[in-house]
Design a protein around this motif. Structure first.
Motif, PDB file in Angstrom:
ATOM      1  N   PHE A 178      14.841  52.612   3.622  1.00  0.00           N
ATOM      2  CA  PHE A 178      16.040  52.952   2.839  1.00  0.00           C
ATOM      3  C   PHE A 178      16.879  53.993   3.570  1.00  0.00           C
ATOM      4  CE2 PHE A 178      18.282  55.353  -0.458  1.00  0.00           C
ATOM      5  CZ  PHE A 178      18.837  54.339  -1.227  1.00  0.00           C
ATOM      6  N   ILE A 179      16.231  55.022   4.106  1.00  0.00           N
ATOM      7  CA  ILE A 179      16.935  56.107   4.803  1.00  0.00           C
ATOM      8  C   ILE A 179      17.682  55.585   6.026  1.00  0.00           C
ATOM      9  CG2 ILE A 179      16.593  58.239   6.130  1.00  0.00           C
ATOM     10  CD1 ILE A 179      14.113  58.721   4.263  1.00  0.00           C
ATOM     11  N   ALA A 193      24.898  54.264   4.959  1.00  0.00           N
ATOM     12  CA  ALA A 193      25.722  55.000   5.932  1.00  0.00           C
ATOM     13  C   ALA A 193      26.645  56.012   5.267  1.00  0.00           C
ATOM     14  CB  ALA A 193      26.534  54.023   6.781  1.00  0.00           C
ATOM     15  N   GLU A 194      27.186  55.675   4.119  1.00  0.00           N
ATOM     16  CA  GLU A 194      28.116  56.582   3.447  1.00  0.00           C
ATOM     17  C   GLU A 194      27.428  57.848   2.950  1.00  0.00           C
ATOM     18  OE1 GLU A 194      29.828  54.697   0.058  1.00  0.00           O
ATOM     19  OE2 GLU A 194      27.900  54.181  -0.848  1.00  0.00           O
ATOM     20  N   ASP A 243      13.757  55.791  -8.298  1.00  0.00           N
ATOM     21  CA  ASP A 243      14.119  55.061  -7.082  1.00  0.00           C
ATOM     22  C   ASP A 243      15.623  54.842  -6.959  1.00  0.00           C
ATOM     23  OD1 ASP A 243      11.487  54.973  -6.429  1.00  0.00           O
ATOM     24  OD2 ASP A 243      11.244  52.802  -6.620  1.00  0.00           O
ATOM     25  N   GLU A 244      16.259  54.523  -8.075  1.00  0.00           N
ATOM     26  CA  GLU A 244      17.694  54.221  -8.029  1.00  0.00           C
ATOM     27  C   GLU A 244      18.541  55.474  -7.776  1.00  0.00           C
ATOM     28  OE1 GLU A 244      16.441  54.542 -12.393  1.00  0.00           O
ATOM     29  OE2 GLU A 244      15.657  53.676 -10.530  1.00  0.00           O
ATOM     30  N   GLU A 245      17.910  56.657  -7.791  1.00  0.00           N
ATOM     31  CA  GLU A 245      18.639  57.898  -7.558  1.00  0.00           C
ATOM     32  C   GLU A 245      18.492  58.413  -6.123  1.00  0.00           C
ATOM     33  OE1 GLU A 245      18.494  60.139 -11.834  1.00  0.00           O
ATOM     34  OE2 GLU A 245      16.573  59.946 -10.775  1.00  0.00           O
ATOM     35  N   ARG A 246      17.788  57.663  -5.294  1.00  0.00           N
ATOM     36  CA  ARG A 246      17.584  58.124  -3.926  1.00  0.00           C
ATOM     37  C   ARG A 246      18.901  58.280  -3.166  1.00  0.00           C
ATOM     38  NH1 ARG A 246      13.357  53.865  -1.596  1.00  0.00           N
ATOM     39  NH2 ARG A 246      14.813  52.511  -2.734  1.00  0.00           N
ATOM     40  N   LYS A 247      19.844  57.416  -3.438  1.00  0.00           N
ATOM     41  CA  LYS A 247      21.135  57.483  -2.743  1.00  0.00           C
ATOM     42  C   LYS A 247      21.836  58.807  -3.031  1.00  0.00           C
ATOM     43  CE  LYS A 247      25.044  54.612  -1.532  1.00  0.00           C
ATOM     44  NZ  LYS A 247      24.961  53.310  -0.912  1.00  0.00           N
ATOM     45  N   HIS A 248      21.761  59.257  -4.276  1.00  0.00           N
ATOM     46  CA  HIS A 248      22.368  60.535  -4.645  1.00  0.00           C
ATOM     47  C   HIS A 248      21.678  61.686  -3.917  1.00  0.00           C
ATOM     48  CE1 HIS A 248      24.783  58.613  -7.713  1.00  0.00           C
ATOM     49  NE2 HIS A 248      23.696  58.089  -8.269  1.00  0.00           N
ATOM     50  N   MET A 249      20.353  61.582  -3.779  1.00  0.00           N
ATOM     51  CA  MET A 249      19.605  62.632  -3.101  1.00  0.00           C
ATOM     52  C   MET A 249      19.988  62.688  -1.628  1.00  0.00           C
ATOM     53  SD  MET A 249      16.813  63.137  -0.968  1.00  0.00           S
ATOM     54  CE  MET A 249      15.981  64.648  -0.507  1.00  0.00           C
ATOM     55  N   LEU A 250      20.076  61.523  -0.967  1.00  0.00           N
ATOM     56  CA  LEU A 250      20.462  61.484   0.442  1.00  0.00           C
ATOM     57  C   LEU A 250      21.880  62.015   0.638  1.00  0.00           C
ATOM     58  CD1 LEU A 250      19.064  58.070   1.755  1.00  0.00           C
ATOM     59  CD2 LEU A 250      18.046  60.347   1.927  1.00  0.00           C
ATOM     60  N   SER A 277       9.648  61.645  -1.087  1.00  0.00           N
ATOM     61  CA  SER A 277       8.720  60.539  -0.878  1.00  0.00           C
ATOM     62  C   SER A 277       7.318  60.813  -1.404  1.00  0.00           C
ATOM     63  CB  SER A 277       8.643  60.194   0.615  1.00  0.00           C
ATOM     64  OG  SER A 277       9.862  59.622   1.051  1.00  0.00           O
ATOM     65  N   LEU A 278       6.871  62.051  -1.320  1.00  0.00           N
ATOM     66  CA  LEU A 278       5.518  62.371  -1.779  1.00  0.00           C
ATOM     67  C   LEU A 278       5.451  62.606  -3.281  1.00  0.00           C
ATOM     68  CD1 LEU A 278       4.261  64.795   1.029  1.00  0.00           C
ATOM     69  CD2 LEU A 278       3.536  62.423   0.629  1.00  0.00           C
ATOM     70  N   TYR A 279       6.473  63.266  -3.831  1.00  0.00           N
ATOM     71  CA  TYR A 279       6.385  63.713  -5.219  1.00  0.00           C
ATOM     72  C   TYR A 279       7.473  63.147  -6.117  1.00  0.00           C
ATOM     73  CZ  TYR A 279       3.692  67.033  -2.488  1.00  0.00           C
ATOM     74  OH  TYR A 279       2.816  67.607  -1.585  1.00  0.00           O
ATOM     75  N   ARG A 280       8.410  62.419  -5.537  1.00  0.00           N
ATOM     76  CA  ARG A 280       9.556  61.915  -6.291  1.00  0.00           C
ATOM     77  C   ARG A 280      10.251  63.055  -7.029  1.00  0.00           C
ATOM     78  NH1 ARG A 280      10.407  58.383  -3.340  1.00  0.00           N
ATOM     79  NH2 ARG A 280      10.652  56.172  -3.804  1.00  0.00           N
ATOM     80  N   LYS A 281      10.471  64.139  -6.281  1.00  0.00           N
ATOM     81  CA  LYS A 281      11.205  65.288  -6.788  1.00  0.00           C
ATOM     82  C   LYS A 281      12.350  65.590  -5.837  1.00  0.00           C
ATOM     83  CE  LYS A 281       7.390  67.459  -9.318  1.00  0.00           C
ATOM     84  NZ  LYS A 281       6.581  68.689  -9.518  1.00  0.00           N
ATOM     85  N   SER A 282      13.526  65.779  -6.402  1.00  0.00           N
ATOM     86  CA  SER A 282      14.721  66.084  -5.619  1.00  0.00           C
ATOM     87  C   SER A 282      15.012  67.575  -5.736  1.00  0.00           C
ATOM     88  CB  SER A 282      15.903  65.260  -6.141  1.00  0.00           C
ATOM     89  OG  SER A 282      17.089  65.617  -5.483  1.00  0.00           O
TER      90      SER A 282
END
Length: 249
Positions: free
Chosen positions: A182-183, A189-190, A115-122, A75-80
């Protein structure tokens, strides 16, 4: 290095470390039933926890800071960050006679996150790491998954509550709000495993005034059991036992 010195300093506040400790232990090793049992047995003795469930809950509360590190970086740096179980090491530390471990990454690598990669990170953070760890804790000690998920949820809520009070530009605050929503969305959920509903969302409730502390707090639904160890020795101000007892009196 993937993270700047300033970013490392910020994440160090959430217990990311670059120090090497001879007592460090890989996250992957703790997914082994016998290894985890021995680790929790030692933790139980060192913290004078009443039983293995108390030790497991205490462990999970400390371990939840791995999620805090990963989400703060997102969230702060957009780094995974690479938070896979074979890249994360738990580093033993004590502070004021309390067990406060840190996390070290074998390879401080990651990727710039869109942004569209957040799901992969979670998914990498939760379904592939936190969920297996919680399931192993449950299998080893019979501590309820509800308690384990609330243990990590309260720290995630704390993280975003705290960040949104900081003097960040509106652009970053909007991003923080959007990430937090989003979280907690059931659409994600998946990302947590075989769940039809987000396992964190049920714990996000309105804060209420607890008269005995004269504070507005988000009262827990489950007890973290920390009062049954020397680590705390008293009930938390968000404890459902204390807060409910006072409300009903």
């Amino acid at each position: 290095m993937f993270l700047t010195d300033k970013e490392l300093q910020t994440l160090a506040g959430y217990r990311l470390t670059t120090e090497v400790n001879s007592l460090s232990r890989s996250a992957l090793s703790l997914l082994d039933n016998e290894t985890l049992f021995q680790y929790l047995s030692s933790l139980k003795q060192n913290t004078r926890s009443a039983n293995m469930m108390v030790a497991a809950s205490l462990f999970s509360k400390r371990y939840s800071f791995l999620a805090v590190i990963g989400l703060a970086s997102m969230s702060l740096y957009r780094k995974s960050l690479n938070l896979s179980t074979d890249n994360v090491y738990l580093v033993e530390h004590t502070r004021d006679n309390m067990w406060i471990p840190s996390f070290q990454l074998k390879q401080m690598k990651g990727k710039v996150l869109h942004d569209e990669e957040r799901k992969h990170m979670l998914t990498a953070l939760f379904r592939e790491h936190m969920t297996p760890m919680w399931q192993q804790l449950h299998a080893t000690t019979n501590l309820r998954l509800y308690t384990l998920w609330e243990n990590v949820a309260v720290y995630i809520f704390w993280l975003y509550d705290d960040l949104l009070q900081q003097p960040f530009p509106d652009e970053i605050k909007d991003r923080l709000r959007d990430d937090f929503s989003f979280i907690l969305s059931d659409d994600q959920a998946e990302c947590f495993g075989k769940y039809s509903k987000n396992p964190l969302a049920r714990y996000y409730t309105e804060k209420k005034l607890v008269p005995q502390y004269d504070q507005y707090v988000r009262v827990r639904k489950t007890c973290c059991l920390s009062y049954l160890s020397d680590d705390k020795g008293r009930q938390c101000i968000t404890c459902p036992i204390t807060c409910t007892r006072k409300d009903e009196s």
